[in-house]
Design a protein around this motif. Structure first.
Motif, PDB file in Angstrom:
ATOM      1  N   ASP A   1       0.834  -1.194   0.000  1.00 35.81           N
ATOM      2  CA  ASP A   1       0.000   0.000   0.000  1.00 35.81           C
ATOM      3  C   ASP A   1       0.870   1.246   0.000  1.00 35.81           C
ATOM      4  OD1 ASP A   1      -2.666  -1.234   2.158  1.00 35.81           O
ATOM      5  OD2 ASP A   1      -2.234  -1.526   0.033  1.00 35.81           O
TER       6      ASP A   1
ATOM      7  N   GLY B   1      -4.454   7.541  -4.356  1.00 38.89           N
ATOM      8  CA  GLY B   1      -3.871   7.514  -3.018  1.00 38.89           C
ATOM      9  C   GLY B   1      -3.770   8.908  -2.453  1.00 38.89           C
TER      10      GLY B   1
ATOM     11  N   GLN C   1       1.589   4.992   1.256  1.00 39.37           N
ATOM     12  CA  GLN C   1       1.308   5.911   2.355  1.00 39.37           C
ATOM     13  C   GLN C   1       1.893   7.275   2.016  1.00 39.37           C
ATOM     14  OE1 GLN C   1       2.675   4.138   6.039  1.00 39.37           O
ATOM     15  NE2 GLN C   1       0.642   3.293   6.410  1.00 39.37           N
TER      16      GLN C   1
END
Length: 124
Positions: free
Chosen positions: A1, A114, A3
Motif C-alpha cells: 500500500d 492515493g 502511504q
C-alpha cells in the motif's frame, strides 16, 4: 500500500511563504503522478499542481502559476510544494496524492487513487 504523509503546514501572514512536504512510502514514487490539492472550508477540493516522478515534468493550476513550485527529491521520496506570496484565499487543507495511471496525464486531476491526511495552511 502507498502511504503519503504531509507536513509543513501552518499559519503565515499574507505575502509570506510555506514549504509543504509529502513523504511517500510504498512502491509508487518512481512511476507515478504526484499531486498537491487543497480544500477550503465549504468548498470542493481543487487541484494545485502535479509532477511526473519519472522526469519531474510539472503542471500547475492557474491559481498556482508563478507562486507555487512542485518538486521531488528522489533520494528521500518526498514531494515538495513551495508556496510563495501567499494570499488569504490560499487558506485550506492541503493534500498530497499519488496515481499510477500515467495514461490519464500527470495533471492535478481529482481522481488520484492515493491520498494523504492533509495539512492545514492558514494565511491571514
Amino acid at each position: 500500500d502507498v502511504q503519503l504523509v504531509e507536513s509543513g503546514g501552518g499559519s503565515v501572514e499574507a505575502g509570506g511563504s510555506l514549504k509543504l512536504s509529502c513523504a511517500v512510502s510504498g512502491d509508487i514514487f518512481s512511476t507515478s503522478c504526484m499531486g498537491w490539492f487543497r480544500q477550503a472550508p465549504g468548498q470542493e477540493r481543487e487541484g494545485v499542481a502535479a509532477i511526473y516522478s519519472g522526469d519531474s515534468s510539472a503542471l500547475y493550476d492557474d491559481k498556482a502559476k508563478g507562486r507555487f513550485t512542485i518538486s521531488q527529491d528522489n533520494a528521500s521520496k518526498t514531494v515538495v510544494l513551495q508556496m510563495n506570496n501567499l494570499k488569504p484565499e490560499d487558506t485550506a487543507v492541503y493534500y498530497c496524492a499519488a496515481d499510477r495511471r500515467l495514461y490519464l496525464g500527470c495533471r492535478p486531476r481529482l481522481d488520484y487513487t492515493g491520498w494523504g491526511q492533509g495539512t492545514q495552511v492558514t494565511v491571514s
